[in-house]
Scaffold this motif. Structure first.
Motif, PDB file in Angstrom:
ATOM      1  N   GLY A 145       0.793  -1.285  -0.048  1.00 21.40           N
ATOM      2  CA  GLY A 145       0.091  -0.030   0.207  1.00 21.40           C
ATOM      3  C   GLY A 145       0.809   1.260   0.022  1.00 21.40           C
ATOM      4  N   ALA A 146       2.245   1.088  -0.070  1.00 24.96           N
ATOM      5  CA  ALA A 146       3.073   2.288   0.024  1.00 24.96           C
ATOM      6  C   ALA A 146       4.039   2.306  -1.279  1.00 24.96           C
ATOM      7  CB  ALA A 146       3.814   2.249   1.375  1.00 24.96           C
ATOM      8  N   LYS A 147       3.374   1.774  -2.553  1.00 23.11           N
ATOM      9  CA  LYS A 147       4.359   1.608  -3.750  1.00 23.11           C
ATOM     10  C   LYS A 147       4.666   3.016  -4.143  1.00 23.11           C
ATOM     11  CE  LYS A 147       3.996  -0.219  -8.266  1.00 23.11           C
ATOM     12  NZ  LYS A 147       3.251  -0.757  -9.293  1.00 23.11           N
ATOM     13  N   PHE A 148       6.044   3.267  -4.754  1.00 23.84           N
ATOM     14  CA  PHE A 148       6.666   4.273  -5.174  1.00 23.84           C
ATOM     15  C   PHE A 148       5.741   4.688  -6.333  1.00 23.84           C
ATOM     16  CE2 PHE A 148      10.956   3.822  -3.140  1.00 23.84           C
ATOM     17  CZ  PHE A 148      10.624   4.983  -2.061  1.00 23.84           C
ATOM     18  N   TRP A 158      15.161  10.905   3.063  1.00 26.41           N
ATOM     19  CA  TRP A 158      13.899  11.436   2.682  1.00 26.41           C
ATOM     20  C   TRP A 158      13.730  11.077   1.150  1.00 26.41           C
ATOM     21  CZ3 TRP A 158      10.572  14.047   5.965  1.00 26.41           C
ATOM     22  CH2 TRP A 158      11.060  14.330   7.342  1.00 26.41           C
ATOM     23  N   VAL A 159      12.692  10.613   0.700  1.00 26.17           N
ATOM     24  CA  VAL A 159      12.373  10.386  -0.775  1.00 26.17           C
ATOM     25  C   VAL A 159      11.031  11.333  -1.073  1.00 26.17           C
ATOM     26  CG1 VAL A 159      11.817   8.686  -2.282  1.00 26.17           C
ATOM     27  CG2 VAL A 159      13.410   8.127  -0.351  1.00 26.17           C
ATOM     28  N   LEU A 160      11.005  11.791  -2.331  1.00 26.06           N
ATOM     29  CA  LEU A 160       9.902  12.538  -2.890  1.00 26.06           C
ATOM     30  C   LEU A 160       9.444  11.751  -4.186  1.00 26.06           C
ATOM     31  CD1 LEU A 160       7.938  15.222  -2.667  1.00 26.06           C
ATOM     32  CD2 LEU A 160       9.678  16.187  -4.248  1.00 26.06           C
ATOM     33  N   VAL A 198       5.856  12.242   0.106  1.00 23.07           N
ATOM     34  CA  VAL A 198       6.940  12.182   0.939  1.00 23.07           C
ATOM     35  C   VAL A 198       7.122  11.334   1.807  1.00 23.07           C
ATOM     36  CG1 VAL A 198       8.264  13.573   2.690  1.00 23.07           C
ATOM     37  CG2 VAL A 198       6.696  14.817   1.058  1.00 23.07           C
ATOM     38  N   PHE A 199       8.366  10.344   1.747  1.00 24.13           N
ATOM     39  CA  PHE A 199       8.579   9.023   2.403  1.00 24.13           C
ATOM     40  C   PHE A 199       9.825   9.382   3.215  1.00 24.13           C
ATOM     41  CE2 PHE A 199       6.271   5.529   0.018  1.00 24.13           C
ATOM     42  CZ  PHE A 199       5.033   6.152   0.155  1.00 24.13           C
ATOM     43  N   LYS A 200       9.924   9.156   4.721  1.00 20.27           N
ATOM     44  CA  LYS A 200      11.111   9.098   5.298  1.00 20.27           C
ATOM     45  C   LYS A 200      11.440   7.695   5.785  1.00 20.27           C
ATOM     46  CE  LYS A 200      12.690  10.991   9.808  1.00 20.27           C
ATOM     47  NZ  LYS A 200      12.202  11.766  11.126  1.00 20.27           N
ATOM     48  N   PHE A 201      12.732   7.077   5.464  1.00 12.98           N
ATOM     49  CA  PHE A 201      13.160   5.953   5.757  1.00 12.98           C
ATOM     50  C   PHE A 201      14.121   6.103   6.953  1.00 12.98           C
ATOM     51  CE2 PHE A 201      11.448   5.495   1.698  1.00 12.98           C
ATOM     52  CZ  PHE A 201      10.545   4.386   1.679  1.00 12.98           C
ATOM     53  N   SER A 202      14.363   5.039   7.522  1.00 10.69           N
ATOM     54  CA  SER A 202      15.682   4.996   8.524  1.00 10.69           C
ATOM     55  C   SER A 202      16.555   4.709   7.762  1.00 10.69           C
ATOM     56  CB  SER A 202      15.228   3.890   9.636  1.00 10.69           C
ATOM     57  OG  SER A 202      15.123   2.682   9.133  1.00 10.69           O
ATOM     58  N   PRO A 203      18.032   4.758   8.257  1.00 12.79           N
ATOM     59  CA  PRO A 203      19.124   4.399   7.493  1.00 12.79           C
ATOM     60  C   PRO A 203      19.048   2.907   6.762  1.00 12.79           C
ATOM     61  CG  PRO A 203      19.868   5.741   9.368  1.00 12.79           C
ATOM     62  CD  PRO A 203      18.438   5.334   9.341  1.00 12.79           C
ATOM     63  N   ASP A 204      18.313   1.966   7.828  1.00  5.87           N
ATOM     64  CA  ASP A 204      18.573   0.462   7.276  1.00  5.87           C
ATOM     65  C   ASP A 204      17.223   0.434   6.364  1.00  5.87           C
ATOM     66  OD1 ASP A 204      16.222   0.708   9.035  1.00  5.87           O
ATOM     67  OD2 ASP A 204      16.828  -0.791  10.559  1.00  5.87           O
ATOM     68  N   GLY A 205      16.515   1.329   6.085  1.00  5.28           N
ATOM     69  CA  GLY A 205      15.449   1.260   4.808  1.00  5.28           C
ATOM     70  C   GLY A 205      14.030   0.851   5.553  1.00  5.28           C
ATOM     71  N   LEU A 222      10.504   2.168   6.442  1.00  2.00           N
ATOM     72  CA  LEU A 222       9.423   3.496   6.229  1.00  2.00           C
ATOM     73  C   LEU A 222       9.058   3.893   7.759  1.00  2.00           C
ATOM     74  CD1 LEU A 222       8.243   5.545   4.447  1.00  2.00           C
ATOM     75  CD2 LEU A 222       6.561   3.682   4.119  1.00  2.00           C
ATOM     76  N   ILE A 223       9.476   5.043   8.181  1.00  2.00           N
ATOM     77  CA  ILE A 223       9.089   5.431   9.503  1.00  2.00           C
ATOM     78  C   ILE A 223       8.282   6.713   9.415  1.00  2.00           C
ATOM     79  CG2 ILE A 223      11.154   4.583  10.398  1.00  2.00           C
ATOM     80  CD1 ILE A 223      12.479   7.280  10.516  1.00  2.00           C
ATOM     81  N   ALA A 224       7.691   7.204   8.208  1.00  2.00           N
ATOM     82  CA  ALA A 224       7.027   8.342   8.180  1.00  2.00           C
ATOM     83  C   ALA A 224       6.670   8.722   6.735  1.00  2.00           C
ATOM     84  CB  ALA A 224       7.318   9.679   8.708  1.00  2.00           C
ATOM     85  N   ARG A 225       5.236   9.276   6.405  1.00  2.00           N
ATOM     86  CA  ARG A 225       5.169   9.484   5.309  1.00  2.00           C
ATOM     87  C   ARG A 225       3.921  10.499   5.440  1.00  2.00           C
ATOM     88  NH1 ARG A 225       1.731   4.134   3.360  1.00  2.00           N
ATOM     89  NH2 ARG A 225       1.823   2.989   5.120  1.00  2.00           N
ATOM     90  N   TRP A 226       3.873  11.575   4.433  1.00  5.33           N
ATOM     91  CA  TRP A 226       3.140  12.565   4.289  1.00  5.33           C
ATOM     92  C   TRP A 226       2.962  13.352   3.011  1.00  5.33           C
ATOM     93  CZ3 TRP A 226       5.819  17.082   3.612  1.00  5.33           C
ATOM     94  CH2 TRP A 226       7.217  17.351   4.242  1.00  5.33           C
TER      95      TRP A 226
END
Length: 329
Positions: free
Chosen positions: A52-55, A70-72, A93-100, A102-106
């Motif tokens: 449900g969070a496909k790029f 941070w990925v746009l 906007v997806f925020k990933f931890s260094p190990d990949g 997904l820790i936030a999205r908005w």
């Protein structure tokens, strides 16, 4: 303030075709074969994207001081003109931890055609939108704090943009690569006061800063322009074989990492170049998917641990890798 006639979208689109005509000549001869460079392995398991969070089209990437990535992306929307009027309904906007992880999205309902994302020294998130003709500053949690430009209005003056592409920071100045229609870098204070503009580019697609230089990807002129921090021109680095530079990040010591999204024959590519401090290419690597026009490298970032991240628009992905030891002296 610069008051040049904007470089039109039509002209910008014509340049790759002209490059192709130049390569193939007027007799219909085929363009030269694609450049062959070393294929670089990427981390196949990075990042982890839940169901449900496909790029969608992945446009931009940056790394904050904690190493979070941070990925746009455009969440199902494609770059097709004229742009739609309604905002993208899903999170962009997806925020990933260094190990990949997904820790936030908005970002749902905020953007028409999101393009660039940059994290400033205070951890604020700056995003450019070529459809809205605006630049935004957000808190890390996604709260809108500042808007630059007038919604939907394209002009080259202190209060407007012409499809702004990217943002970088030098001291207390915010640099906006402006852009697809305009021909400049525009400077602002962190609170949005216009300071000055400079340059004469054919799609200023990316801007980057190190401790002594400002670098601009002059995309359709197939070159990188180098300035000091006062915006005084220092050097021009032509892209090899007339290729088009899309993204830039300093490596330190005047060296630069760049990603090229198209070659001179207008074929989509994802070629990473390492430039020396005098503008010579030290190394080149291919991080694209197999197949013709499968990948277009669009932006890149470098984490504090040395990982490099490159966005791939048609590939709908961001890849992580390390440069070989010989490329990192």
């Amino acid at each position: 303030m610069l008051m040049r006639k904007p470089f039109s979208t039509i002209a910008a689109r014509a340049l790759p075709a002209l490059a192709l005509l130049t390569l193939s000549g007027c007799n219909g001869a085929a363009p030269p074969p694609p450049e062959k460079v070393a294929k670089l392995a990427v981390d196949a398991g990075w990042p982890t994207i839940p169901a449900g969070a496909k790029f969608g089209e992945v446009s931009a990437v940056d790394v904050d001081a904690q190493g979070n990535v941070w990925v746009l992306h455009r969440a199902g929307r494609e770059w097709i003109e004229p742009f739609p009027k309604e905002p993208i309904a899903e999170n962009t906007v997806f925020k990933f931890s260094p190990d990949g992880e997904l820790i936030a999205r908005w970002g749902a309902g905020m953007f028409i055609m999101p393009h660039g994302l940059s994290i400033d020294p205070a951890g604020k998130v700056w995003i450019t939108d070529t459809g809205l003709e605006q630049v935004f500053r957000f808190s890390p949690e996604g709260k809108l704090e500042l808007t630059l430009g007038e919604k939907g209005v394209s002009r080259q003056d202190p209060g407007h943009f012409g499809r702004p592409a990217d943002v970088a920071f030098v001291g207390s100045r915010v640099l906006v690569a402006d852009g697809y229609v305009n021909t400049r870098v525009a400077e602002f204070s962190p609170e949005g006061t216009f300071l000055k503009d400079w340059g004469n580019f054919r799609i200023a697609h990316a801007v980057a800063v190190d401790d002594a230089h400002i670098y601009v990807a002059d995309r359709e002129n197939a070159r990188i322009e180098v300035y000091d921090h006062a915006a005084k021109p220092l050097a021009t680095w032509p892209s090899p074989e007339g290729n088009h530079t899309y993204g830039l990040k300093p490596l330190g010591g005047g060296r630069l990492l760049a990603v090229e999204g198209r070659d001179a024959a207008d074929r989509k590519r994802a070629i990473v170049r390492v430039y020396s401090a005098n503008g010579l290419v030290e190394a080149s690597y291919d991080v694209g998917l197999p197949g013709e026009n499968a990948s277009l490298g669009h932006d890149l970032a470098i984490g504090p641990d040395g990982h490099v991240y490159v966005t791939d628009v048609p590939g709908g992905r961001v890849v992580r890798f390390r440069l070989p030891d010989e490329a990192v002296p």
